[in-house]
Design a protein around this motif. Sequence first.
Motif, PDB file in Angstrom:
ATOM      1  N   ALA A  49      77.831  65.479  32.038  1.00 61.22           N
ATOM      2  CA  ALA A  49      76.455  65.272  31.587  1.00 61.22           C
ATOM      3  C   ALA A  49      76.174  63.779  31.445  1.00 61.22           C
ATOM      4  CB  ALA A  49      76.215  65.984  30.262  1.00 61.22           C
ATOM      5  N   ASP A  50      75.067  63.326  32.032  1.00 64.81           N
ATOM      6  CA  ASP A  50      74.619  61.965  31.809  1.00 64.81           C
ATOM      7  C   ASP A  50      73.631  61.955  30.643  1.00 64.81           C
ATOM      8  OD1 ASP A  50      72.432  63.175  32.886  1.00 64.81           O
ATOM      9  OD2 ASP A  50      72.421  62.014  34.748  1.00 64.81           O
ATOM     10  N   VAL A  51      73.002  60.802  30.381  1.00 61.81           N
ATOM     11  CA  VAL A  51      72.117  60.687  29.226  1.00 61.81           C
ATOM     12  C   VAL A  51      70.918  61.621  29.319  1.00 61.81           C
ATOM     13  CG1 VAL A  51      70.547  59.127  28.013  1.00 61.81           C
ATOM     14  CG2 VAL A  51      72.859  58.372  28.578  1.00 61.81           C
ATOM     15  N   PRO A  52      70.190  61.692  30.448  1.00 61.56           N
ATOM     16  CA  PRO A  52      69.052  62.622  30.501  1.00 61.56           C
ATOM     17  C   PRO A  52      69.456  64.067  30.258  1.00 61.56           C
ATOM     18  CG  PRO A  52      68.918  61.022  32.292  1.00 61.56           C
ATOM     19  CD  PRO A  52      70.255  60.837  31.671  1.00 61.56           C
ATOM     20  N   ALA A  53      70.587  64.494  30.849  1.00 60.42           N
ATOM     21  CA  ALA A  53      71.031  65.871  30.635  1.00 60.42           C
ATOM     22  C   ALA A  53      71.409  66.104  29.178  1.00 60.42           C
ATOM     23  CB  ALA A  53      72.221  66.181  31.541  1.00 60.42           C
ATOM     24  N   ALA A  54      72.064  65.103  28.568  1.00 59.60           N
ATOM     25  CA  ALA A  54      72.446  65.236  27.161  1.00 59.60           C
ATOM     26  C   ALA A  54      71.216  65.296  26.265  1.00 59.60           C
ATOM     27  CB  ALA A  54      73.346  64.071  26.755  1.00 59.60           C
ATOM     28  N   GLU A  55      70.208  64.485  26.568  1.00 57.79           N
ATOM     29  CA  GLU A  55      68.992  64.510  25.761  1.00 57.79           C
ATOM     30  C   GLU A  55      68.263  65.843  25.898  1.00 57.79           C
ATOM     31  OE1 GLU A  55      66.941  61.100  27.214  1.00 57.79           O
ATOM     32  OE2 GLU A  55      67.828  59.741  25.727  1.00 57.79           O
ATOM     33  N   GLU A  56      68.295  66.431  27.086  1.00 57.46           N
ATOM     34  CA  GLU A  56      67.671  67.740  27.284  1.00 57.46           C
ATOM     35  C   GLU A  56      68.352  68.794  26.414  1.00 57.46           C
ATOM     36  OE1 GLU A  56      67.055  71.065  30.845  1.00 57.46           O
ATOM     37  OE2 GLU A  56      67.625  69.001  31.347  1.00 57.46           O
ATOM     38  N   VAL A  57      69.686  68.785  26.407  1.00 57.91           N
ATOM     39  CA  VAL A  57      70.418  69.727  25.553  1.00 57.91           C
ATOM     40  C   VAL A  57      70.114  69.445  24.086  1.00 57.91           C
ATOM     41  CG1 VAL A  57      72.702  70.532  24.846  1.00 57.91           C
ATOM     42  CG2 VAL A  57      72.241  70.034  27.256  1.00 57.91           C
ATOM     43  N   ALA A  58      70.042  68.159  23.713  1.00 61.03           N
ATOM     44  CA  ALA A  58      69.794  67.794  22.312  1.00 61.03           C
ATOM     45  C   ALA A  58      68.449  68.325  21.837  1.00 61.03           C
ATOM     46  CB  ALA A  58      69.854  66.275  22.151  1.00 61.03           C
ATOM     47  N   HIS A  59      67.425  68.208  22.645  1.00 63.30           N
ATOM     48  CA  HIS A  59      66.112  68.710  22.244  1.00 63.30           C
ATOM     49  C   HIS A  59      66.105  70.243  22.161  1.00 63.30           C
ATOM     50  CE1 HIS A  59      63.771  65.021  22.022  1.00 63.30           C
ATOM     51  NE2 HIS A  59      64.406  64.583  23.102  1.00 63.30           N
ATOM     52  N   ARG A  60      66.870  70.887  23.024  1.00 65.86           N
ATOM     53  CA  ARG A  60      66.983  72.347  22.941  1.00 65.86           C
ATOM     54  C   ARG A  60      67.680  72.762  21.648  1.00 65.86           C
ATOM     55  NH1 ARG A  60      68.872  73.114  27.797  1.00 65.86           N
ATOM     56  NH2 ARG A  60      71.082  73.409  27.325  1.00 65.86           N
ATOM     57  N   VAL A  61      68.729  72.031  21.298  1.00 61.37           N
ATOM     58  CA  VAL A  61      69.435  72.306  20.041  1.00 61.37           C
ATOM     59  C   VAL A  61      68.529  72.041  18.848  1.00 61.37           C
ATOM     60  CG1 VAL A  61      71.308  71.495  18.556  1.00 61.37           C
ATOM     61  CG2 VAL A  61      71.723  71.889  20.990  1.00 61.37           C
ATOM     62  N   LEU A  62      67.783  70.948  18.900  1.00 62.30           N
ATOM     63  CA  LEU A  62      66.893  70.584  17.800  1.00 62.30           C
ATOM     64  C   LEU A  62      65.872  71.692  17.532  1.00 62.30           C
ATOM     65  CD1 LEU A  62      65.887  68.394  15.814  1.00 62.30           C
ATOM     66  CD2 LEU A  62      64.402  67.582  17.650  1.00 62.30           C
ATOM     67  N   ALA A  63      65.256  72.195  18.593  1.00 65.00           N
ATOM     68  CA  ALA A  63      64.256  73.252  18.425  1.00 65.00           C
ATOM     69  C   ALA A  63      64.869  74.501  17.802  1.00 65.00           C
ATOM     70  CB  ALA A  63      63.627  73.578  19.777  1.00 65.00           C
ATOM     71  N   ALA A  64      66.091  74.829  18.205  1.00 67.76           N
ATOM     72  CA  ALA A  64      66.729  76.045  17.683  1.00 67.76           C
ATOM     73  C   ALA A  64      67.125  75.884  16.220  1.00 67.76           C
ATOM     74  CB  ALA A  64      67.961  76.386  18.524  1.00 67.76           C
ATOM     75  N   LEU A  65      67.683  74.733  15.859  1.00 68.21           N
ATOM     76  CA  LEU A  65      68.186  74.550  14.500  1.00 68.21           C
ATOM     77  C   LEU A  65      67.076  74.367  13.482  1.00 68.21           C
ATOM     78  CD1 LEU A  65      70.881  74.438  15.906  1.00 68.21           C
ATOM     79  CD2 LEU A  65      71.476  72.432  14.556  1.00 68.21           C
ATOM     80  N   CYS A  66      65.895  73.973  13.909  1.00 67.14           N
ATOM     81  CA  CYS A  66      64.790  73.770  12.965  1.00 67.14           C
ATOM     82  C   CYS A  66      64.032  75.056  12.669  1.00 67.14           C
ATOM     83  CB  CYS A  66      63.834  72.708  13.498  1.00 67.14           C
ATOM     84  SG  CYS A  66      64.533  71.028  13.443  1.00 67.14           S
ATOM     85  N   GLU A  67      64.389  76.157  13.338  1.00 66.14           N
ATOM     86  CA  GLU A  67      63.769  77.435  13.010  1.00 66.14           C
ATOM     87  C   GLU A  67      64.252  77.891  11.631  1.00 66.14           C
ATOM     88  OE1 GLU A  67      61.510  79.416  14.554  1.00 66.14           O
ATOM     89  OE2 GLU A  67      61.187  77.743  15.933  1.00 66.14           O
ATOM     90  N   PRO A  68      63.360  78.455  10.803  1.00 62.56           N
ATOM     91  CA  PRO A  68      63.766  78.879   9.453  1.00 62.56           C
ATOM     92  C   PRO A  68      64.855  79.951   9.496  1.00 62.56           C
ATOM     93  CG  PRO A  68      61.368  78.843   9.667  1.00 62.56           C
ATOM     94  CD  PRO A  68      61.915  78.671  11.051  1.00 62.56           C
ATOM     95  N   VAL A  69      65.663  79.993   8.445  1.00 60.10           N
ATOM     96  CA  VAL A  69      66.691  81.009   8.263  1.00 60.10           C
ATOM     97  C   VAL A  69      66.275  81.903   7.099  1.00 60.10           C
ATOM     98  CG1 VAL A  69      69.111  81.450   7.696  1.00 60.10           C
ATOM     99  CG2 VAL A  69      68.499  79.489   9.137  1.00 60.10           C
ATOM    100  N   VAL A  70      66.247  83.191   7.325  1.00 53.61           N
ATOM    101  CA  VAL A  70      65.881  84.136   6.268  1.00 53.61           C
ATOM    102  C   VAL A  70      67.158  84.587   5.559  1.00 53.61           C
ATOM    103  CG1 VAL A  70      64.789  86.336   5.727  1.00 53.61           C
ATOM    104  CG2 VAL A  70      63.864  84.904   7.562  1.00 53.61           C
ATOM    105  N   HIS A  71      67.191  84.398   4.241  1.00 55.66           N
ATOM    106  CA  HIS A  71      68.364  84.780   3.459  1.00 55.66           C
ATOM    107  C   HIS A  71      67.919  85.334   2.113  1.00 55.66           C
ATOM    108  CE1 HIS A  71      72.401  84.720   1.767  1.00 55.66           C
ATOM    109  NE2 HIS A  71      71.949  84.021   0.750  1.00 55.66           N
ATOM    110  N   GLU A  72      68.214  86.604   1.884  1.00 51.99           N
ATOM    111  CA  GLU A  72      67.905  87.272   0.615  1.00 51.99           C
ATOM    112  C   GLU A  72      66.446  87.066   0.206  1.00 51.99           C
ATOM    113  OE1 GLU A  72      70.720  85.946  -2.266  1.00 51.99           O
ATOM    114  OE2 GLU A  72      72.407  87.036  -1.353  1.00 51.99           O
TER     115      GLU A  72
END
Length: 762
Positions: free
Chosen positions: A414-437
């Motif tokens: 992975a070069d920088v553009p590919a890494a940044e693409e993965v990073a933004h995909r991870v960012l979107a997923a991790l910022c979704e709320p988590v429902v707990h109790e």
Amino acid sequence: MDATVHQGLQLVELLTVLGRAGTAEAMVPLAAQWAADVVDGDVAAVVRDGVVLAGAGVRAGTPLAAALVHALAGATAASTPVDLPGLPGAWLADGEVTDGLGRTQLVVARAGEGGFEAAERLLVLGTGRLLGESLRTARAFADERAQRRRSDDLAVEREALLATLRERELLLSTLLVLQRAISHRRPLEEVLDLLCEGAQRVLGGLEAAVVLEDPLHRDRLRVGARRGTAGHAGCEDLLAHARTAVSTQAWASGADGGCRWEAAPVHASGRVVGALVLLDRADRRSPAAPAHAGERSETLLTTFTQHASVALTDAYTEKSLRESFYDQLTRLPNRSLFLDRLERAATGHARGGPRAALLYLDLDGFKAVNDRYGHGAGDAVLQACAARLRDCLRPGDTAARLGGDEFAVVLEDADVPAAEEVAHRVLAALCEPVVHEGHLLEVGCSIGVAAVGHAGTTAETLLRDADTAMYVAKAAPATSRPAVRTFQDSVRRARAERLELEVDLADAVPGGQLVLHYQPTVRLSDGAPAAVEALVRWQHPRLGLLAPDRFIGIAEQSGHITALGRWVLGEACRQVAAWRAEGMPLTVAVNLASAQLVPGLVGEVQELLRTHRLPGHALVLEITETVVVADGSAAQEVLAALRTLDVRVAVDDFGTGYSSLSYLQRLPVDVLKVDRSFVTALGRGGDPALVRTVLSLADALGLDSVAEGIETAEERDVLRALGCTVGQGYLWSRPLPPAQLRTWWLAADAAARPATPVLTSR
């Protein structure tokens, strides 16, 4: 894995290979080839009375075969190298093959320095013995089959022989199933169930159980697996008989109350950890089951315990490895394993391999979730983030938990553009709320990206660069910062500046370096002053006056925000009390950080109002809608308690976060502040529908509304036409020091008199 156990597993594998061969003639070359492979020998042969029966890399009647036989007969063949045709300086390892047909030996030759190690010689020796046993068994089978063909008149003997063969076939097939389960790393519980089932079937109508030590209390035993009739009394019997075998560390048997029992110890990593127990109760004995007694029964039982020992040792070793290299909460690789893979990726690129990149992740707001909802909620967030992280990656990428709320990802090829693409995909997923109790838990994420840039890049430098980029991303205020930053030299400088500011920030409050500026809000109808908002500035000893976007993000991440926010609240109350004492009926709005929205805030505000003799309606506390959603019921309780003090609450930057009508209906909110981005769009001819919706929502809920960031008369006029009554922005005034604000206020108030503040008590 213990070397002895490993050799045992190799010999079990050989036994399976020989068992599949079927005949003695087929077994001999297979054993020679297997022996050569397992010790990396150049040639191997089975020699009987000076004649090569079969070999690997050597044929009977050749000069090499003759030389090998001659060398084998030498007294020093094992201790000194010999010269063989094509193999000068070869070392020999041999093992006796006790097949009962003469002096038979298995010999392996290997050229090179150092000779065979002791473990290799033992393995060759064990191979010879196992071949001899297998040859005898194969001949026995052959003789038995021949005898059956010749002995039509011996029906009774034939039936007995067939029963023996069926018993042996059952044993071999049972052990084969068990060995496959062990080699395929099936779950330990499944393997032990198969073992008990096999022991019960082979030994005939018996109740079988594996009894193991309790992992938390080694002096106690528990039933790990069982096949047969259950019951409290039976369980106690099993434990009692197991204790006998464990204490004596030997096979034991006996009879007790009409019950015959046998037990043999089970080992793991060279230590007795339990026993395999068989019970034979008369009322459950199968009449058709074959009987086993004495040495035969002990041998069969020991065979099964050996397999149990192999399974337990393998399972315990695998568990130990997982605990050493994997995070127990998220099941991701831990820091140790991750650094190893990162080093391989970095060095692989340096040797001409594929490119590699690193993502360094740190969760934002995780501590607040832990503090407010407890460690169970924090663990749920970490597990959810780990699962989402795995789902975002490509095959071959490695994600790990480095500790706390920090994660990292090695991206292969992975070069920088590919890494940044993965990073933004991870960012979107991790910022979704988590429902707990029943709680909606929200965390943000800051990601630093670094790529292997040159041949000298190491795992250490790559990790440092990604960590630097991550902290620069994290340093900016949450509302404006980019959550993904890629490492560059400027990033390093920004990180250094951030670290300096973080250190200096510790002295800002005690050193009296903080000051407040105040920006007024006005009535849109006539420009009359309505209230003021307190905005903090930092009079840095070296850098001069710093705006909040330079240090608020650092304060939030470093934990200084609580002390800073407490000072701002206290100073704002002091100043507005002084103004009110001069006859200026001011109301002051103070921004609250998420970390301040705790039950103790109520007592703090109550004490400030009492100390400065302020009415509650003179204070407005502003919170962002992200805090409203993330804190949920906890925020509702704190805000409701503040309402009892007649303090008002405003939702700042409304429309940019995740607020919903249900939250606004439940929370004791008094004011909605329309975000400046919507106001700016109006000045550029944007669609006013969104602003109109926010204003209508505020009106429907009985809330006041304030528009932020008004800079032009055109923006003011559009907002006024939409029904907005109060505004704030550079059109009227920038944030001013207290003395200048006082001058501005008196002039504006005189120009618009008579007027009364809008944001007072209702």
